[in-house]
Design a protein around this motif. Structure first.
Motif, PDB file in Angstrom:
ATOM      1  N   LEU A 247       0.822  -1.206   0.000  1.00 33.35           N
ATOM      2  CA  LEU A 247       0.000   0.000   0.000  1.00 33.35           C
ATOM      3  C   LEU A 247       0.856   1.256   0.000  1.00 33.35           C
ATOM      4  O   LEU A 247       1.829   1.359   0.738  1.00 33.35           O
ATOM      5  N   CYS A 248       0.445   2.194  -0.812  1.00 32.44           N
ATOM      6  CA  CYS A 248       1.174   3.453  -0.926  1.00 32.44           C
ATOM      7  C   CYS A 248       1.079   4.236   0.387  1.00 32.44           C
ATOM      8  O   CYS A 248       0.018   4.298   1.018  1.00 32.44           O
ATOM      9  N   ARG A 249       2.197   4.813   0.790  1.00 35.78           N
ATOM     10  CA  ARG A 249       2.236   5.632   2.000  1.00 35.78           C
ATOM     11  C   ARG A 249       2.549   7.090   1.687  1.00 35.78           C
ATOM     12  O   ARG A 249       3.023   7.830   2.548  1.00 35.78           O
ATOM     13  N   CYS A 250       2.248   7.528   0.503  1.00 35.20           N
ATOM     14  CA  CYS A 250       2.486   8.937   0.189  1.00 35.20           C
ATOM     15  C   CYS A 250       1.483   9.799   0.947  1.00 35.20           C
ATOM     16  O   CYS A 250       0.474   9.298   1.451  1.00 35.20           O
ATOM     17  N   ALA A 255      -3.862  10.485   3.494  1.00 34.45           N
ATOM     18  CA  ALA A 255      -5.035  11.335   3.749  1.00 34.45           C
ATOM     19  C   ALA A 255      -6.306  10.631   3.283  1.00 34.45           C
ATOM     20  O   ALA A 255      -7.361  10.746   3.919  1.00 34.45           O
ATOM     21  N   MET A 256      -6.206   9.886   2.173  1.00 33.32           N
ATOM     22  CA  MET A 256      -7.365   9.140   1.680  1.00 33.32           C
ATOM     23  C   MET A 256      -7.764   8.035   2.662  1.00 33.32           C
ATOM     24  O   MET A 256      -8.945   7.847   2.944  1.00 33.32           O
ATOM     25  N   TYR A 257      -6.779   7.305   3.213  1.00 29.07           N
ATOM     26  CA  TYR A 257      -7.083   6.252   4.193  1.00 29.07           C
ATOM     27  C   TYR A 257      -7.801   6.849   5.410  1.00 29.07           C
ATOM     28  O   TYR A 257      -8.747   6.263   5.937  1.00 29.07           O
ATOM     29  N   GLU A 258      -7.317   8.015   5.805  1.00 29.68           N
ATOM     30  CA  GLU A 258      -7.917   8.683   6.967  1.00 29.68           C
ATOM     31  C   GLU A 258      -9.366   9.062   6.674  1.00 29.68           C
ATOM     32  O   GLU A 258     -10.263   8.864   7.501  1.00 29.68           O
ATOM     33  N   ILE A 262      -9.992   3.828   6.896  1.00 32.00           N
ATOM     34  CA  ILE A 262      -9.378   2.515   6.699  1.00 32.00           C
ATOM     35  C   ILE A 262      -7.859   2.581   6.939  1.00 32.00           C
ATOM     36  O   ILE A 262      -7.106   1.759   6.408  1.00 32.00           O
ATOM     37  N   LYS A 263      -7.447   3.531   7.759  1.00 30.58           N
ATOM     38  CA  LYS A 263      -6.025   3.677   8.026  1.00 30.58           C
ATOM     39  C   LYS A 263      -5.450   2.455   8.725  1.00 30.58           C
ATOM     40  O   LYS A 263      -4.243   2.223   8.730  1.00 30.58           O
TER      41      LYS A 263
END
Length: 365
Positions: A247-250, A255-258, A262-263
């Motif tokens: 999973l990308c951590r950029c 911010a999208m996960y937050e 689903i962070k």
């Protein structure tokens, strides 16, 4: 609480060999020990990471813990309140109640004794808020599972099917009700169901994305190697071990996960595997009951070993029958229940000894 096996039992002595006496009883001591070891490991994996003596409310929203839903209390509240209780409260506050085992749930705060339990207070933590607003509930709390909304086990299902838990919605799904079936060799780590893949289609990008290093400014989802057509798929995916590391951590993706809440997918300690390993390690340095039994058997002569094996088989069968009554009545087995069971055994042994010679070897006390 039982501890998992740490090593194979010592079978170098006669204690581990099959005998005609064992065959006559239909099951060998080794088979009993192997079954017990598996039961110990399974129980410790589910319960070992949870506290069985203290309500977890004081810990707030625990990242993962074993949970139960109380059918008795829900019926008393008019079948309108979905609530979950921790392992300790299932033992101490809901004795004799009908409980639904929920396995584990993430980021959950124990509801026992709050406003959802008007007639049953928590005896372990009396100071609680009215509701836990961040708790997430689904139909599992009502004893229903999968898209078929059936109970587990389903008494009407003549062809039972295995169920697997989605790591996102945490519902349990029958294999036959998923758009994909598990890999033939069952070589997968986690599953995300059809509904969750439809809700989060960006995850499809990682099903074929090769692991690679990432710089802080790059975004894996913007990679030219991603098949854009694949992003429209909403089929369930069985993920290999370590897939979350892809999973990308950029900054943009975090911010999208937050935003999507689903962070937890980026948290290494969120996985059920991590929870189960934690539970198994809790007792890793303590000898198992199997090890102690084999050591005791090796100190006996041949006749005493056969007598001990026979007694052990009788004890195992009687204990299974005793525990089955709790399973049939959907009751939690408490420490005092086990104490009562062994109290009966001791009383019978005392009467046998009073009536004449014989009885169980000393190690079986």
């Amino acid at each position: 609480m039982a501890c998992p096996e740490n090593k194979e039992p010592n079978t170098s002595s006669d204690a581990g060999k099959h005998t005609d006496d064992e065959e006559d009883n239909g099951v060998t001591l080794v088979e009993i020990l192997e079954e017990e070891a598996q039961l110990e490991e399974d129980a410790n994996a589910v319960l070992g990471g949870s506290d069985d003596a203290n309500c977890t409310y004081r810990l707030g929203y625990v990242n993962r813990q074993a949970l139960y839903a109380c059918v008795t209390c829900r019926q008393q509240s008019g079948n309108t309140q979905l609530a979950g209780i921790c392992l300790a409260c299932s033992y101490h506050c809901h004795d004799g109640h009908e409980l639904i085992e929920l396995y584990t749930k993430r980021n959950f705060c124990c509801d026992c004794g709050n406003s959802k339990f008007p007639s049953n207070k928590c005896t372990l933590a009396t100071e609680k808020s009215g509701v836990n607003e961040n708790n997430v509930y689904n139909h599992n709390f009502m004893g229903k599972y999968c898209t078929c909304e059936k109970p587990y086990p389903d008494p009407e299902d003549t062809n039972p099917d295995e169920m697997v838990q989605c790591v996102m919605c945490e519902d349990w799904h029958h294999n036959k009700h998923l758009s994909k079936t598990p890999p033939p060799d069952s070589d997968y780590s986690e599953m995300i169901c059809d509904a969750c893949m439809e809700k989060h289609p960006f995850l499809n990008a990682y099903s074929s994305l090769v692991d690679s290093a990432q710089t802080a400014s790059s975004c894996k989802l913007e990679s030219e190697t991603i098949d854009k057509n694949q992003l429209n798929s909403n089929k369930a995916i069985f993920w290999p071990e370590g897939w979350r590391n892809r999973l990308c951590r950029c900054e943009k993706c975090l911010a999208m996960y937050e935003e999507k809440k689903i962070k937890y997918l980026t948290d290494d300690q969120d996985t059920v595997e991590h929870y189960e390993q934690k539970g198994k390690m809790a007792c890793v340095n303590r000898p198992s009951s199997n090890e102690r039994l084999m050591e005791a058997l090796s100190s006996l002569d041949r006749i005493q070993q056969v007598e001990a094996i026979t007694e052990y088989q009788s004890f195992a069968a009687e204990l299974k029958d005793y525990l089955k009554t709790f399973a049939d009545n959907k009751q939690v087995v408490k420490e005092e229940d086990i104490t009562e069971f062994f109290g009966r055994l001791k009383e019978r042994k005392r009467r046998r000894l009073d009536d004449g010679p014989g009885g169980m070897p000393h190690f079986c006390r």
